[in-house]
Design a protein around this motif. Structure first.
Motif, PDB file in Angstrom:
ATOM      1  N   TYR A  38       0.802  -1.254   0.026  1.00 14.83           N
ATOM      2  CA  TYR A  38      -0.014   0.076  -0.149  1.00 14.83           C
ATOM      3  C   TYR A  38       0.847   1.164  -0.111  1.00 14.83           C
ATOM      4  O   TYR A  38       1.499   1.582   0.932  1.00 14.83           O
ATOM      5  N   GLN A  39       0.735   2.116  -0.929  1.00 16.53           N
ATOM      6  CA  GLN A  39       1.467   3.265  -1.419  1.00 16.53           C
ATOM      7  C   GLN A  39       1.361   4.304  -0.018  1.00 16.53           C
ATOM      8  O   GLN A  39       2.278   4.979   0.563  1.00 16.53           O
ATOM      9  N   PHE A  49      10.089   7.394   1.038  1.00 14.98           N
ATOM     10  CA  PHE A  49       8.928   6.709   0.143  1.00 14.98           C
ATOM     11  C   PHE A  49       8.004   7.786  -0.169  1.00 14.98           C
ATOM     12  O   PHE A  49       7.507   7.729  -1.316  1.00 14.98           O
ATOM     13  N   GLN A  50       7.943   8.530   0.556  1.00 19.52           N
ATOM     14  CA  GLN A  50       6.714   9.664   0.463  1.00 19.52           C
ATOM     15  C   GLN A  50       7.100  10.521  -0.767  1.00 19.52           C
ATOM     16  O   GLN A  50       6.418  10.777  -1.682  1.00 19.52           O
ATOM     17  N   ASP A  51       8.510  10.883  -0.712  1.00 23.47           N
ATOM     18  CA  ASP A  51       8.920  11.857  -2.017  1.00 23.47           C
ATOM     19  C   ASP A  51       8.995  10.988  -3.268  1.00 23.47           C
ATOM     20  O   ASP A  51       8.720  11.320  -4.108  1.00 23.47           O
ATOM     21  N   MET A  52       9.801   9.799  -3.031  1.00 21.84           N
ATOM     22  CA  MET A  52       9.802   8.832  -4.163  1.00 21.84           C
ATOM     23  C   MET A  52       8.481   8.604  -4.771  1.00 21.84           C
ATOM     24  O   MET A  52       8.448   8.667  -6.129  1.00 21.84           O
ATOM     25  N   LEU A  53       7.520   8.274  -3.873  1.00 19.92           N
ATOM     26  CA  LEU A  53       6.052   8.027  -4.808  1.00 19.92           C
ATOM     27  C   LEU A  53       5.421   8.984  -5.153  1.00 19.92           C
ATOM     28  O   LEU A  53       4.620   8.890  -6.115  1.00 19.92           O
ATOM     29  N   SER A  54       5.721  10.173  -4.510  1.00 16.26           N
ATOM     30  CA  SER A  54       4.952  11.655  -4.871  1.00 16.26           C
ATOM     31  C   SER A  54       5.371  11.766  -6.370  1.00 16.26           C
ATOM     32  O   SER A  54       4.652  12.402  -7.219  1.00 16.26           O
ATOM     33  N   LEU A  55       6.592  11.583  -6.746  1.00 16.61           N
ATOM     34  CA  LEU A  55       6.954  11.549  -8.218  1.00 16.61           C
ATOM     35  C   LEU A  55       6.429  10.839  -9.331  1.00 16.61           C
ATOM     36  O   LEU A  55       6.129  11.188 -10.321  1.00 16.61           O
ATOM     37  N   ARG A  56       5.905   9.648  -8.501  1.00 12.57           N
ATOM     38  CA  ARG A  56       5.207   8.656  -9.553  1.00 12.57           C
ATOM     39  C   ARG A  56       3.980   9.094 -10.002  1.00 12.57           C
ATOM     40  O   ARG A  56       3.390   8.687 -11.041  1.00 12.57           O
ATOM     41  N   VAL A  57       3.383  10.233  -9.077  1.00 16.24           N
ATOM     42  CA  VAL A  57       2.045  10.810  -9.673  1.00 16.24           C
ATOM     43  C   VAL A  57       2.114  11.365 -11.183  1.00 16.24           C
ATOM     44  O   VAL A  57       1.261  11.532 -11.777  1.00 16.24           O
ATOM     45  N   VAL A  58       3.063  11.886 -11.343  1.00 15.96           N
ATOM     46  CA  VAL A  58       3.314  12.867 -12.586  1.00 15.96           C
ATOM     47  C   VAL A  58       4.072  11.989 -13.523  1.00 15.96           C
ATOM     48  O   VAL A  58       4.939  12.493 -14.559  1.00 15.96           O
ATOM     49  N   LYS A 115      18.001   3.768   5.658  1.00 18.27           N
ATOM     50  CA  LYS A 115      18.190   4.433   4.420  1.00 18.27           C
ATOM     51  C   LYS A 115      16.735   5.053   4.079  1.00 18.27           C
ATOM     52  O   LYS A 115      16.811   6.156   3.485  1.00 18.27           O
ATOM     53  N   TYR A 116      15.651   4.497   4.564  1.00 15.68           N
ATOM     54  CA  TYR A 116      14.260   5.140   4.263  1.00 15.68           C
ATOM     55  C   TYR A 116      13.705   5.973   5.193  1.00 15.68           C
ATOM     56  O   TYR A 116      12.448   6.275   5.157  1.00 15.68           O
TER      57      TYR A 116
END
Length: 340
Positions: A38-39, A49-58, A115-116
């Motif tokens: 779950y994202q 992960f929040q920053d990493m996954l927010s980039l996936r939105v675009v 790391k995360y």
């Protein structure tokens, strides 16, 4: 249990069933192993992960998808990712100390939570790892063995602990880890190859930095030469038996027997001081059976003083800050000392 990724066709992505949720909305892949999770939960636990996954939105429309979910590749080992994700999504998998776990799970959770930036999980893993690498003699002598088990005399645990401690800045773990590695090195010349060349654990090469190799061998040289002589000097001192009440001189004979046995052990294994460095209770049998009470109490007291003097110097021997400074670093990271 220690999560292991099952052996399978390396060309086909494998799914970890315990971490494949049908309604999950993101798929992570480490090596050829996939996890459907779950994202939102990942983003809530980890700002990375929040920053990493927010980039996936675009992300562009032609981004890689699996079963309609975005696929994110992680550069970490599959086993460590498995332990890390199970600790996040299964509340019973990685309990707080003193709950039982395994060394592999501790290391995997520690490396990836660092790391995360998963703060609560990093602290929990540090507490578990600290239970096996102690800061005080009282903790070393305590009957409890920590929350994870290791094979006696195995250098693997110490080398991996040194490696991960440097990686996450847990410097307070290093003196005890170096001390144990020194004893393993003395017992087996093969350990030297692992120190210089690294060791492969579950397909991952674990190496000590040049800095830690130098710290180890400089400290080992001191430990292997100075410490045995310190113990022999303590045993040979007339003040050790200065208050003897035995008019027959039997305590002197016992004294020389102990010196002889200790010296023989040092000659046979000159760098290994484990036998000399055990808790004072190891002297009970030979002293209580035959020596007078004054000599028995005296030798055990002076023996403990010798141990404490050495232990106080241990961090300096291996090029580390003194215990007081290491205690501050530890307290800032996880709180007060562990007590069993």
């Amino acid at each position: 249990m220690d999560p292991k990724v099952p052996n399978a066709d390396p060309t086909v992505a494998q799914r970890v069933q315990d971490l494949w949720f049908p309604d999950g909305n993101i798929i992570l892949q480490a090596g050829n192993t996939q996890f459907r999770v779950y994202q939102g939960i990942l983003a809530a636990r980890s700002p990375i992960f929040q920053d990493m996954l927010s980039l996936r939105v675009v992300q562009p429309q032609d981004a890689e998808l699996v079963e309609g979910c975005p696929l994110v590749h992680l550069p970490d080992s599959a086993n460590e990712v498995t332990a890390f994700l199970k600790a996040i999504f299964d509340s019973e998998f990685f309990p707080s100390f003193p709950g039982h776990t395994t060394f592999d799970v501790v290391v995997g959770c520690l490396r990836l939570s660092h790391k995360y930036d998963v703060g609560y999980l990093r602290r929990r893993a540090l507490v578990h790892l600290s239970s096996g690498f102690r800061m005080t003699l009282a903790e070393v002598d305590a009957p409890c063995s920590g929350s994870w088990e290791r094979l006696p005399g195995s250098a693997t645990f110490s080398i991996r602990a040194i490696h991960v401690a440097r990686e996450v800045g847990a410097l307070w773990l290093l003196p005890h880890a170096f001390f144990e590695l020194s004893n393993c090195f003395a017992a087996s010349s093969r350990v030297g190859r692992h120190i210089f060349e690294g060791l492969v654990h579950e397909g991952v090469l674990i190496t000590l930095s040049e800095e830690d190799q130098n710290c180890f061998f400089d400290g080992h040289d001191i430990q292997s030469k100075v410490l045995p002589l310190t113990f022999l000097a303590f045993l040979s001192s007339a003040t050790t038996f200065g208050s003897c009440t035995d008019p027959l001189g039997l305590c002197d004979k016992i004294r020389f027997t102990i010196i002889h046995r200790a010296a023989r052990g040092i000659i046979q294994r000159p760098a290994c001081v484990t036998g000399l460095f055990g808790p004072p209770s190891q002297w009970d049998a030979p002293l209580h059976e035959d020596a007078c009470s004054a000599c028995s109490a005296s030798i055990k007291g002076k023996y403990q003083d010798t141990r404490e003097t050495f232990w106080e110097k241990l961090p300096i021997i291996y090029g580390l800050p003194p215990w007081a400074e290491l205690e501050t670093i530890k307290s800032d990271a996880i709180g007060p000392n562990l007590h069993c």
